[in-house]
Design a protein around this motif. Sequence first.
Motif, PDB file in Angstrom:
ATOM      1  N   UNK A   1       0.964  -1.326   0.184  1.00 17.88           N
ATOM      2  CA  UNK A   1       0.195   0.143  -0.178  1.00 17.88           C
ATOM      3  C   UNK A   1       0.843   1.304  -0.103  1.00 17.88           C
ATOM      4  N   UNK A   2       1.238   1.539  -1.158  1.00 23.44           N
ATOM      5  CA  UNK A   2       2.291   2.570  -1.205  1.00 23.44           C
ATOM      6  C   UNK A   2       1.655   4.003  -0.609  1.00 23.44           C
ATOM      7  N   UNK A   3       0.609   4.697  -1.024  1.00 23.91           N
ATOM      8  CA  UNK A   3       0.339   5.865  -0.569  1.00 23.91           C
ATOM      9  C   UNK A   3       0.022   5.887   1.067  1.00 23.91           C
ATOM     10  N   UNK A   4      -0.221   4.806   1.579  1.00 23.45           N
ATOM     11  CA  UNK A   4      -0.460   4.551   3.063  1.00 23.45           C
ATOM     12  C   UNK A   4       1.024   4.469   3.747  1.00 23.45           C
ATOM     13  N   UNK A   5       1.768   3.865   3.153  1.00 16.39           N
ATOM     14  CA  UNK A   5       3.341   3.728   3.784  1.00 16.39           C
ATOM     15  C   UNK A   5       3.726   5.120   3.569  1.00 16.39           C
ATOM     16  N   UNK A   6       3.799   5.530   2.270  1.00 17.24           N
ATOM     17  CA  UNK A   6       4.224   6.861   1.944  1.00 17.24           C
ATOM     18  C   UNK A   6       3.910   8.249   2.892  1.00 17.24           C
ATOM     19  N   UNK A   7       2.645   8.188   3.339  1.00 13.13           N
ATOM     20  CA  UNK A   7       2.051   9.081   4.125  1.00 13.13           C
ATOM     21  C   UNK A   7       2.776   8.803   5.521  1.00 13.13           C
ATOM     22  N   UNK A   8       2.553   7.738   6.024  1.00 13.02           N
ATOM     23  CA  UNK A   8       3.611   7.328   7.384  1.00 13.02           C
ATOM     24  C   UNK A   8       4.653   7.637   7.427  1.00 13.02           C
ATOM     25  N   UNK A   9       5.680   7.648   6.433  1.00 13.20           N
ATOM     26  CA  UNK A   9       7.199   8.003   6.471  1.00 13.20           C
ATOM     27  C   UNK A   9       6.940   9.588   6.446  1.00 13.20           C
ATOM     28  N   UNK A  10       6.027  10.287   5.591  1.00 13.42           N
ATOM     29  CA  UNK A  10       6.127  11.629   5.525  1.00 13.42           C
ATOM     30  C   UNK A  10       5.615  12.333   7.090  1.00 13.42           C
ATOM     31  N   UNK A  11       4.752  11.761   7.666  1.00 16.89           N
ATOM     32  CA  UNK A  11       4.352  12.213   9.064  1.00 16.89           C
ATOM     33  C   UNK A  11       5.569  11.784  10.220  1.00 16.89           C
ATOM     34  N   UNK A  12       6.211  10.852   9.708  1.00 15.01           N
ATOM     35  CA  UNK A  12       7.485  10.655  10.582  1.00 15.01           C
ATOM     36  C   UNK A  12       8.310  11.638  10.585  1.00 15.01           C
ATOM     37  N   UNK A  13       8.657  12.224   9.354  1.00  8.69           N
ATOM     38  CA  UNK A  13       9.649  12.877   8.898  1.00  8.69           C
ATOM     39  C   UNK A  13       9.047  14.328   9.549  1.00  8.69           C
ATOM     40  N   UNK A  14       7.941  14.650   9.324  1.00  9.26           N
ATOM     41  CA  UNK A  14       7.405  16.021  10.298  1.00  9.26           C
ATOM     42  C   UNK A  14       7.424  15.795  11.761  1.00  9.26           C
ATOM     43  N   UNK A  15       7.249  14.588  12.352  1.00  9.66           N
ATOM     44  CA  UNK A  15       7.325  14.302  13.807  1.00  9.66           C
ATOM     45  C   UNK A  15       8.877  14.811  14.115  1.00  9.66           C
ATOM     46  N   UNK A  16       9.832  14.330  13.397  1.00 13.46           N
ATOM     47  CA  UNK A  16      11.215  14.876  13.736  1.00 13.46           C
ATOM     48  C   UNK A  16      11.302  16.241  13.608  1.00 13.46           C
ATOM     49  N   UNK A  17      10.941  16.832  12.616  1.00 10.33           N
ATOM     50  CA  UNK A  17      10.982  18.526  12.381  1.00 10.33           C
ATOM     51  C   UNK A  17      10.446  19.101  13.400  1.00 10.33           C
ATOM     52  N   UNK A  18       9.409  18.628  14.093  1.00  7.07           N
ATOM     53  CA  UNK A  18       8.458  19.461  15.212  1.00  7.07           C
ATOM     54  C   UNK A  18       9.408  19.366  16.359  1.00  7.07           C
ATOM     55  N   UNK A  19      10.379  18.524  16.515  1.00 10.48           N
ATOM     56  CA  UNK A  19      11.226  18.355  17.704  1.00 10.48           C
ATOM     57  C   UNK A  19      12.248  19.606  17.642  1.00 10.48           C
ATOM     58  N   UNK A  20      12.283  20.199  16.398  1.00  7.45           N
ATOM     59  CA  UNK A  20      13.284  21.484  16.401  1.00  7.45           C
ATOM     60  C   UNK A  20      14.550  21.035  16.816  1.00  7.45           C
ATOM     61  N   UNK A  21      15.206  20.037  16.276  1.00 12.01           N
ATOM     62  CA  UNK A  21      16.528  19.436  16.779  1.00 12.01           C
ATOM     63  C   UNK A  21      16.925  19.140  15.188  1.00 12.01           C
ATOM     64  N   UNK A  22      18.095  19.881  14.840  1.00  8.83           N
ATOM     65  CA  UNK A  22      18.671  19.439  13.436  1.00  8.83           C
ATOM     66  C   UNK A  22      19.135  18.127  13.403  1.00  8.83           C
ATOM     67  N   UNK A  23      19.865  17.857  14.539  1.00 13.17           N
ATOM     68  CA  UNK A  23      20.748  16.672  14.472  1.00 13.17           C
ATOM     69  C   UNK A  23      19.666  15.259  14.449  1.00 13.17           C
ATOM     70  N   UNK A  24      18.715  15.308  15.375  1.00 14.81           N
ATOM     71  CA  UNK A  24      17.442  14.315  15.239  1.00 14.81           C
ATOM     72  C   UNK A  24      16.903  14.102  13.562  1.00 14.81           C
ATOM     73  N   UNK A  25      16.898  15.375  13.301  1.00 14.99           N
ATOM     74  CA  UNK A  25      16.229  15.319  11.871  1.00 14.99           C
ATOM     75  C   UNK A  25      17.255  14.726  10.877  1.00 14.99           C
ATOM     76  N   UNK A  26      18.425  14.763  10.974  1.00 15.57           N
ATOM     77  CA  UNK A  26      19.425  14.519   9.924  1.00 15.57           C
ATOM     78  C   UNK A  26      19.703  12.902  10.434  1.00 15.57           C
TER      79      UNK A  26
END
Length: 279
Positions: A1-26
């Motif tokens: 299920x590519x759309x579902x899995x893609x969205x989950x990955x995208x939201x995981x990326x946002x979750x890392x961005x929302x921590x406001x920590x550059x190293x965690x994001x990288x």
Amino acid sequence: NIPKNLKQLDLEAFNEISKINAQNFLNFQSHTQDTICGMYPIAILLSILPPNSKAQLIKYTTSSEVMKEESDNSVSYMAIDFYTGDKHINKTDNENIYTQSDKQYLRDLAKKTLNELVLKHKVLSLKPSEIPACMLEPRAVFVTLYSHDANHEKNLRGCIGNIIAQKPLYQAVIDNTILSATKDSRFLPVKADELANISIEINILTPPSQVASYKDIRLGTDGIILTKNNRSAVFLPTVATQYNWTIEETLTQLALKAGLKPQDWQNHCQFSVFQSVEF
């Protein structure tokens, strides 16, 4: 299920961005090999934001949702608001977070919950792998049941919800579907022979905020919470328009619902408002 899995990955990326920590994001990018255009500018932004900054997802979509593409090819887009201090999610933000497929997931979830409860006397249970990432965020939810008669007239059959987010979105929908079907004191529990004529409405609420006066209430846009003398009552945004009430009629009915006198809303009342995504 590519759309579902893609969205989950995208939201995981946002979750890392929302921590406001550059190293965690990288580290996230390095671990997942997620292709994120502007990865280093994002990391720089996270490094220079003021202390106590927060991130809010304003809009999420993919190219496959707006144009026809190959099933395994899609580009994701996010608009993210970075801010300091307090901020409430408004109705537009709330609507943009949920795609049509998200809303369909919740509709199906509520219907399955109701059928499982009434037909099998069981509470619907889900495997963690079946739950999309965006359904794990705590949200305030109301679930309303309507019965439809032979003339296709819609009548209230049960309505229960939460003003303050307490549980993940998916769980709030399950719980309030069950409560609306069984614990609304105005109605008997839903029976099997009613299921074919019942429709379900879901409202996802923004956090409430107090207003100085009832004159600040936007009828039809704002849900209303009235509080006085340790009594309170709430109307969803559509209640007033559904009955074609004026603001005075709406607040009179809300006072009565709270167990107050009809005109008690005119003095020494507190009013809070919220917005809702309804489907």
